[in-house]
Design a protein around this motif. Structure first.
Motif, PDB file in Angstrom:
ATOM      1  N   THR A  16      10.227  10.986  -5.388  1.00 51.56           N
ATOM      2  CA  THR A  16      11.676  11.169  -4.850  1.00 51.56           C
ATOM      3  C   THR A  16      12.193   9.788  -5.170  1.00 51.56           C
ATOM      4  O   THR A  16      11.920   8.953  -4.847  1.00 51.56           O
ATOM      5  CB  THR A  16      11.368  11.557  -3.354  1.00 51.56           C
ATOM      6  N   GLY A  17      13.633   9.971  -5.397  1.00 50.49           N
ATOM      7  CA  GLY A  17      14.611   8.902  -5.443  1.00 50.49           C
ATOM      8  C   GLY A  17      14.047   7.873  -6.434  1.00 50.49           C
ATOM      9  O   GLY A  17      13.340   8.321  -7.540  1.00 50.49           O
ATOM     10  N   GLY A  18      13.989   6.392  -5.864  1.00 46.66           N
ATOM     11  CA  GLY A  18      13.380   5.475  -6.957  1.00 46.66           C
ATOM     12  C   GLY A  18      11.984   5.477  -6.875  1.00 46.66           C
ATOM     13  O   GLY A  18      11.396   4.473  -7.544  1.00 46.66           O
ATOM     14  N   PHE A  19      11.374   6.334  -6.150  1.00 44.67           N
ATOM     15  CA  PHE A  19       9.712   5.965  -5.965  1.00 44.67           C
ATOM     16  C   PHE A  19       9.089   6.753  -7.077  1.00 44.67           C
ATOM     17  O   PHE A  19       9.239   8.007  -7.407  1.00 44.67           O
ATOM     18  CB  PHE A  19       9.372   6.574  -4.600  1.00 44.67           C
ATOM     19  N   ALA A  20       8.311   6.442  -7.667  1.00 42.92           N
ATOM     20  CA  ALA A  20       7.427   6.953  -8.872  1.00 42.92           C
ATOM     21  C   ALA A  20       6.576   7.841  -8.366  1.00 42.92           C
ATOM     22  O   ALA A  20       5.974   8.480  -9.462  1.00 42.92           O
ATOM     23  CB  ALA A  20       6.924   5.621  -9.629  1.00 42.92           C
ATOM     24  N   GLY A  21       6.248   7.983  -7.405  1.00 38.94           N
ATOM     25  CA  GLY A  21       5.183   8.949  -6.913  1.00 38.94           C
ATOM     26  C   GLY A  21       3.829   8.435  -7.095  1.00 38.94           C
ATOM     27  O   GLY A  21       3.374   7.448  -7.571  1.00 38.94           O
ATOM     28  N   ALA A  22       2.791   8.847  -6.194  1.00 32.14           N
ATOM     29  CA  ALA A  22       1.374   8.334  -6.078  1.00 32.14           C
ATOM     30  C   ALA A  22       0.527   9.640  -6.080  1.00 32.14           C
ATOM     31  O   ALA A  22       0.683  10.636  -5.174  1.00 32.14           O
ATOM     32  CB  ALA A  22       1.087   7.403  -4.901  1.00 32.14           C
TER      33      ALA A  22
ATOM     34  N   GLU B  72      11.178  -0.913  -3.441  1.00 30.11           N
ATOM     35  CA  GLU B  72      10.942  -2.089  -2.846  1.00 30.11           C
ATOM     36  C   GLU B  72       9.498  -2.134  -2.672  1.00 30.11           C
ATOM     37  O   GLU B  72       8.990  -1.082  -2.544  1.00 30.11           O
ATOM     38  CB  GLU B  72      11.781  -2.360  -1.689  1.00 30.11           C
ATOM     39  N   SER B  73       9.144  -3.274  -2.407  1.00 34.33           N
ATOM     40  CA  SER B  73       7.638  -3.588  -2.135  1.00 34.33           C
ATOM     41  C   SER B  73       7.302  -4.713  -1.537  1.00 34.33           C
ATOM     42  O   SER B  73       8.189  -5.687  -1.255  1.00 34.33           O
ATOM     43  CB  SER B  73       6.747  -3.433  -3.467  1.00 34.33           C
ATOM     44  N   GLY B  74       6.287  -4.977  -1.027  1.00 34.64           N
ATOM     45  CA  GLY B  74       5.643  -6.161  -0.215  1.00 34.64           C
ATOM     46  C   GLY B  74       6.609  -6.667   0.700  1.00 34.64           C
ATOM     47  O   GLY B  74       7.127  -5.512   1.615  1.00 34.64           O
ATOM     48  N   ALA B  75       6.616  -7.817   1.216  1.00 33.88           N
ATOM     49  CA  ALA B  75       7.528  -8.285   2.444  1.00 33.88           C
ATOM     50  C   ALA B  75       9.003  -7.753   2.443  1.00 33.88           C
ATOM     51  O   ALA B  75       9.562  -7.497   3.311  1.00 33.88           O
ATOM     52  CB  ALA B  75       7.398  -9.605   2.575  1.00 33.88           C
ATOM     53  N   ALA B  76       9.373  -7.653   1.157  1.00 39.53           N
ATOM     54  CA  ALA B  76      10.894  -7.228   1.160  1.00 39.53           C
ATOM     55  C   ALA B  76      11.155  -6.038   1.596  1.00 39.53           C
ATOM     56  O   ALA B  76      11.991  -5.396   2.001  1.00 39.53           O
ATOM     57  CB  ALA B  76      11.318  -7.347  -0.376  1.00 39.53           C
ATOM     58  N   LEU B  77      10.118  -5.003   1.561  1.00 43.41           N
ATOM     59  CA  LEU B  77      10.206  -3.598   1.848  1.00 43.41           C
ATOM     60  C   LEU B  77      10.007  -3.526   3.390  1.00 43.41           C
ATOM     61  O   LEU B  77      10.771  -2.819   3.895  1.00 43.41           O
ATOM     62  CB  LEU B  77       8.880  -2.896   1.338  1.00 43.41           C
ATOM     63  N   THR B  78       9.216  -4.457   4.005  1.00 40.48           N
ATOM     64  CA  THR B  78       8.906  -4.473   5.266  1.00 40.48           C
ATOM     65  C   THR B  78      10.321  -5.079   5.975  1.00 40.48           C
ATOM     66  O   THR B  78      10.745  -4.557   7.237  1.00 40.48           O
ATOM     67  CB  THR B  78       7.881  -5.436   5.869  1.00 40.48           C
ATOM     68  N   SER B  79      10.977  -6.063   5.378  1.00 40.49           N
ATOM     69  CA  SER B  79      12.115  -6.603   5.957  1.00 40.49           C
ATOM     70  C   SER B  79      13.147  -5.561   5.967  1.00 40.49           C
ATOM     71  O   SER B  79      13.869  -5.454   6.860  1.00 40.49           O
ATOM     72  CB  SER B  79      12.438  -7.829   5.079  1.00 40.49           C
ATOM     73  N   ALA B  80      13.250  -4.867   4.816  1.00 39.78           N
ATOM     74  CA  ALA B  80      14.523  -3.899   4.779  1.00 39.78           C
ATOM     75  C   ALA B  80      14.166  -2.737   5.752  1.00 39.78           C
ATOM     76  O   ALA B  80      15.262  -2.298   6.091  1.00 39.78           O
ATOM     77  CB  ALA B  80      14.237  -3.226   3.460  1.00 39.78           C
TER      78      ALA B  80
ATOM     79  N   ALA C 144       0.950  -1.057  -0.023  1.00 40.20           N
ATOM     80  CA  ALA C 144       0.081   0.088   0.077  1.00 40.20           C
ATOM     81  C   ALA C 144       0.825   1.295  -0.096  1.00 40.20           C
ATOM     82  O   ALA C 144       0.617   2.201  -0.832  1.00 40.20           O
ATOM     83  CB  ALA C 144      -0.899  -0.057   1.342  1.00 40.20           C
ATOM     84  N   ILE C 145       1.976   1.241   0.721  1.00 34.52           N
ATOM     85  CA  ILE C 145       2.827   2.574   0.787  1.00 34.52           C
ATOM     86  C   ILE C 145       3.617   2.533  -0.529  1.00 34.52           C
ATOM     87  O   ILE C 145       3.767   3.678  -0.854  1.00 34.52           O
ATOM     88  CB  ILE C 145       3.826   2.392   2.174  1.00 34.52           C
ATOM     89  N   ALA C 146       4.130   1.373  -0.882  1.00 31.84           N
ATOM     90  CA  ALA C 146       4.893   1.437  -2.274  1.00 31.84           C
ATOM     91  C   ALA C 146       4.127   1.989  -3.367  1.00 31.84           C
ATOM     92  O   ALA C 146       4.680   2.708  -3.918  1.00 31.84           O
ATOM     93  CB  ALA C 146       5.510  -0.026  -2.546  1.00 31.84           C
ATOM     94  N   LEU C 147       2.930   1.667  -3.429  1.00 31.01           N
ATOM     95  CA  LEU C 147       1.932   2.093  -4.703  1.00 31.01           C
ATOM     96  C   LEU C 147       1.162   3.285  -4.360  1.00 31.01           C
ATOM     97  O   LEU C 147       0.925   3.751  -5.237  1.00 31.01           O
ATOM     98  CB  LEU C 147       0.961   0.803  -4.912  1.00 31.01           C
TER      99      LEU C 147
END
Length: 453
Positions: free
Chosen positions: A256-262, A334-342, A89-92
């Motif tokens: 910002t950065g690698g985030f595409a914006g929402a 990053e997205s999903g569980a990988a983002l939370t783990s990071a 949700a945060i990534a997208l």
């Protein structure tokens, strides 16, 4: 496969478009207003009933205690949605998506309350002597024979949807995180997971409830505890993080950065969709568990049931969201569980292992509880003879889910969630008068007896 994924993506975008979001939120707002804000005002009362619900009264009818019913429902809802769903949700949708998750949860408490009230009110006893209920039963018994087709539609969607939201999505997430962190092959995870789940579900609702009663509170406390440590270590940044969540809900997030914006719409769409995926308010799944509770009062079980949404989204999802926003890694792409783990790893030494353990345990209990939901739905359509075959198919699907494509599974889960929700929301609106009436009667009686506060 690319064509299938593209097609399902377009279907998902349609079913989770403005109409569905309006129906979900609108139903919650309508029920909250009709109940005069009772679920929000009576949170304390609900927790008191939960404590009392650890043991059923000698005259209460049902198969499991009220506390076990909530634990079973929570074991289904506390899963990958709390870890991977929040991160997605945060990534997208940006941090603002969390605000819409909160809003969905607050009005979703009234939805979950109403579902449980109706589930207990209109439940039945099957030919094995077990208490069964849920949307299919309150549609049939509450709305009348001419609406039986709608109950059957819900049961069909739920029976199939269970293999998405409660089976393959969970297995895939577990396989993905174990392969990433421990290099365990997906097929090995699938085999072990299938074997463990089989040992539990073969014992039916009582074994599932017994497991949930002890495992769910323990794993939730541990996960929230580690998240709180991170939040306390960064306590000076918490006000800014909360402010960003609220402001971005209405202004969107700049790239910002690698985030595409929402955009704001993305925050709303993904916040509501992932919120529903996490707490399941409106899907009609949790009332299947609450229908088995040992209770003679629908309202009392309803006040316990509504806590599921509060615990799942307002508490656990918020912990995950704050860790992600505080870490700043949500802008990395990053997205999903990988983002939370990071995020956990960036803010706490070894934090990625917290996410790994939490995801595995959350997913395991979700799989076990959803097997019961799917089983009850299948029983409604085909009778008790289908129970054993359904369990074997359920276990087999776990292996397939562990080795399948993640993107495709998420899309299927999103579509099936919507198909489940539609019959249930129609029933909630149609039977809302019954919910309002017995709620007013219950609390009027409780006030007269001095126990309604």
């Amino acid at each position: 496969m690319d064509a299938v994924t593209e097609f399902l993506g377009s279907i998902s975008g349609f079913v989770w478009g403005p109409v569905m979001l309006a129906l979900l939120l609108g139903t919650g707002v309508y029920l909250t207003a009709g109940l005069r804000g009772m679920p929000i005002r009576r949170i304390g009362y609900g927790f008191r009933q939960l404590v009392r619900g650890r043991h059923a009264g000698k005259d209460d009818r049902g198969d499991i205690t009220p506390f076990q019913a909530l634990a079973t429902a929570l074991s289904a809802t506390i899963g990958t949605g709390n870890i991977a769903g929040v991160a997605t949700a945060i990534a997208l949708g940006g941090p603002g998506a969390i605000f819409w998750m909160w809003l969905t949860a607050l009005v979703g408490m009234a939805t979950k309350y109403s579902e449980a009230v109706l589930a207990v009110r209109y439940r039945e006893v099957d030919e094995r002597g077990r208490y069964v209920g849920g949307p299919m039963y309150y549609i049939k018994n509450g709305m009348g024979a001419k609406w039986k087709w709608l109950g059957a539609a819900f049961a069909l969607f739920a029976m199939i949807a269970a293999f998405g939201i409660g089976n393959t999505v969970q297995a895939n997430s577990v396989a993905d995180v174990l392969e990433s962190n421990l290099a365990i092959p997906d097929w090995a995870t699938g085999l072990v997971l299938a074997a463990l789940v089989f040992v539990v579900i073969i014992g039916g609702i009582r074994r599932i409830a017994h497991l949930a009663e002890y495992l769910v509170p323990s794993m939730a406390i541990l996960y929230v505890g580690f998240a709180l440590v991170i939040i306390l270590l960064n306590i000076t940044d918490v006000p800014a993080a909360l402010g960003q969540i609220v402001s971005d809900a209405f202004t969107g997030t700049a790239a910002t950065g690698g985030f595409a914006g929402a955009a704001v719409w993305a925050a709303i769409r993904f916040g509501v969709a992932r919120g529903i995926f996490s707490n399941e308010a409106g899907l009609g799944s949790a009332p299947i568990a609450h229908a088995a509770a040992q209770t003679n009062d629908p309202v009392r079980q309803g006040t316990i049931a509504m806590l599921g949404t509060f615990i799942d989204t307002i508490i656990i999802c918020t912990m995950t969201a704050l860790v992600i926003v505080l870490s700043g890694v949500w802008e990395t792409g990053e997205s999903g569980a990988a983002l939370t783990s990071a995020a956990f790893a960036a803010t706490l030494g070894g934090g990625n292992w917290v996410v790994t353990a939490g995801l595995v345990l959350f997913a395991f209990t979700t799989i076990v509880a959803w097997s019961y939901y799917g089983e009850r739905s299948a029983e409604y359509l085909f009778g008790v003879k289908v129970i054993k075959p359904y369990r074997y198919v359920w276990v087999g699907a776990l292996f397939l889910g562990a080795i399948a494509n993640l993107e495709l599974i998420w899309l299927v889960a999103d579509v099936l969630n919507a198909l489940m929700a539609i019959p249930n929301l129609i029933a909630l609106i149609a039977l809302s008068g019954t919910v309002f009436a017995i709620t007013r009667e219950y609390f009027a009686r409780a006030e007269n007896q001095g126990g309604g506060r």
